[in-house]
Scaffold this motif. Structure first.
Motif: not given
Ligand SMILES: CCCCCCCCCCCCCCCCC(=O)SCCNC(=O)CCNC(=O)[C@H](O)C(C)(C)COP(=O)(O)OP(=O)(O)OC[C@H]1O[C@@H](n2cnc3c(N)ncnc32)[C@H](O)[C@@H]1OP(=O)(O)O
Ligand SMILES: Nc1ncnc2c1ncn2[C@@H]1O[C@H](COP(=O)(O)OP(=O)(O)OP(=O)(O)O)[C@@H](O)[C@H]1O
Ligand SMILES: O=C(O)CCC(=O)C(=O)O
Ligand SMILES: [Fe+2]
Ligand SMILES: [Mg+2]
Length: 338
Positions: A144-154, A321-330
């Motif tokens: 969070e010190c780098f990303t801020g509070p809204n964090i996605m695992a990419l 972009k799509d390949t990343w969109m469906f792999r990432s999770r909040l």
């Protein structure tokens, strides 16, 4: 269409294909993050205001592009990741979406899948046991010190660097992880990488070029190594060979957080053991997708899309972009753009 098991996110993605996609922004030079509440606003560009990092730690990351936190992940957790990795290698569990990689030097030996031929597993976001790593409060506290509070695992990886068979294929060439990512700004992205055992130069520790996160994204290509190169292990061609290198010697549980522009790699594993580390890239969900057409990232975009098409058995419907969109999770906060 035969939908892959990769789950609901892919279905959602496919449902959206053909509809106008979110506007992509073009790559822009990295600008400093405004930090209005900061004591020295002009000084901090790579970290956000927070009560977690000491001033000294913050300055270290700003200057060097990485920060090691000793003893951050417990032995118990590491033992659980190791056990799950072994189950995956024995094919006792088959989490959807997971990508298993063998070292190129071991690829053609037709052993059964085992933890002695797997060099890396990628994309464990659907494996609840390994994904626990990306949810650990002690990790997210620093992220969070780098990303801020809204964090996605990419992107999650468990790296099982094999003993080198003499061809030096166990090396990971010097690279910047941002090469693989179609989102920006880079300052809101960070990698957490945790040693699952003692790691030093003998078993192929992480090697970093301090301060290189202040530079730009460099062109990457396959290094011209005689013994072969692993699929997608692109490297930087023109790094300064005299640039100081730091070999990160780490103990089990120690975790390094590093910037996606930091030039890094890992050396040969000269031991007979499989050197293990677990990592995840995190980004702010405020990041935005960029169109990599016409940039140095075109080569990796093409490879990733080809691999995704092969894996899921359809052609021409997905872009990078799509390949990343469906792999990432909040993992924390709110999902905004990515
Ligand atoms: C959406 C799904 C796709 C996601 C892909 C992952 C994208 C990763 C990007 C994330 C980046 C994050 C941040 C930085 C990360 C830096 C990296 O780690 S980059 C390295 C990532 N690379 C991979 O993840 C590769 C994934 N591995 C694979 O897909 C497979 O293991 C494979 C290498 C393609 C081989 O698969 P498979 O076809 O099942 O294997 P075989 O049938 O045994 O071999 C076929 C063929 O390929 C040769 N081969 C096997 N392994 C390798 C290898 N490691 N490197 C090079 N070549 C390999 C093998 O010799 C066979 O060749 P032949 O000539 O056809 O006989
Ligand atoms: N010829 C090369 N071209 C590109 N990258 C290289 C080359 N040789 C090594 N590297 C990469 O540079 C990094 C640092 O290499 P360096 O030789 O300093 O350490 P090492 O290989 O880890 O250790 P050792 O030399 O003791 O095996 C590693 O990430 C390695 O993969
Ligand atoms: O060898 C390692 O563990 C690091 C690999 C790495 O930098 C990566 O996969 O991006
Ligand atoms: Fe990397
Ligand atoms: Mg070397």
């Amino acid at each position: 269409m035969n939908l892959p098991r990769a789950g609901a996110r892919l279905q959602i993605l496919l449902g959206h294909l053909g509809q106008p996609s979110a506007p992509a922004i073009v790559a822009q030079p990295v600008s400093g993050l405004a930090s209005p509440a900061s004591f020295h606003p002009e000084q901090f560009q790579y970290t956000l205001d927070n009560n977690v990092l000491s001033l000294e730690q913050r300055k270290f990351y700003e200057e060097n592009g990485f920060l090691v936190i000793k003893n951050l992940v417990s032995d118990d957790d590491i033992q659980r990741f190791r056990a799950e990795f072994e189950r995956i290698c024995r094919e006792e569990v088959k989490p959807p979406g997971i990508v298993i990689m063998r070292d190129v030097a071991l690829a053609k030996q037709d052993y059964m899948l085992s933890d002695r031929i797997v060099s890396k597993i990628q994309d464990f976001q659907e494996d609840e046991e390994l994904f626990r790593y990306c949810l650990l409060p002690e990790i997210l506290k620093y992220v969070e010190c780098f990303t801020g509070p809204n964090i996605m695992a990419l992107h999650g990886m468990l790296i099982n660097k094999p003993p080198d068979v003499g061809k030096k294929t166990s090396r990971h060439p010097l690279h910047q992880d941002l090469h693989y990512f179609p989102f920006r700004p880079s300052n809101l992205i960070v990698c957490a990488w945790t040693a699952m055992e003692h790691i030093d130069r003998n078993n192929g520790c992480l090697v970093v070029l301090p301060g290189t996160h202040k530079g730009t994204l460099k062109p990457h290509a396959y290094p011209k190594w005689e013994g072969g190169v692993n699929k997608m292990y692109h490297g930087i061609q023109d790094y300064d060979p005299n640039s100081p290198r730091v070999h990160l010697v780490m103990e089990k549980g120690d975790t390094v957080f590093f910037h996606p522009l930091l030039i890094h790699g890992s050396g040969r594993n000269r031991t007979q053991g499989f050197r293990k580390a677990i990592s995840c890239h995190f980004g702010s969900s405020d990041c935005q997708f960029i169109d990599v057409s016409g940039t140095s990232q075109e080569n990796i975009a093409k490879e990733v899309v080809e691999m995704a098409e092969k894996k899921y058995g359809f052609q021409g419907v997905m872009d990078f972009k799509d390949t990343w969109m469906f792999r990432s999770r909040l993992v924390k906060g709110e999902r905004i753009n990515i």
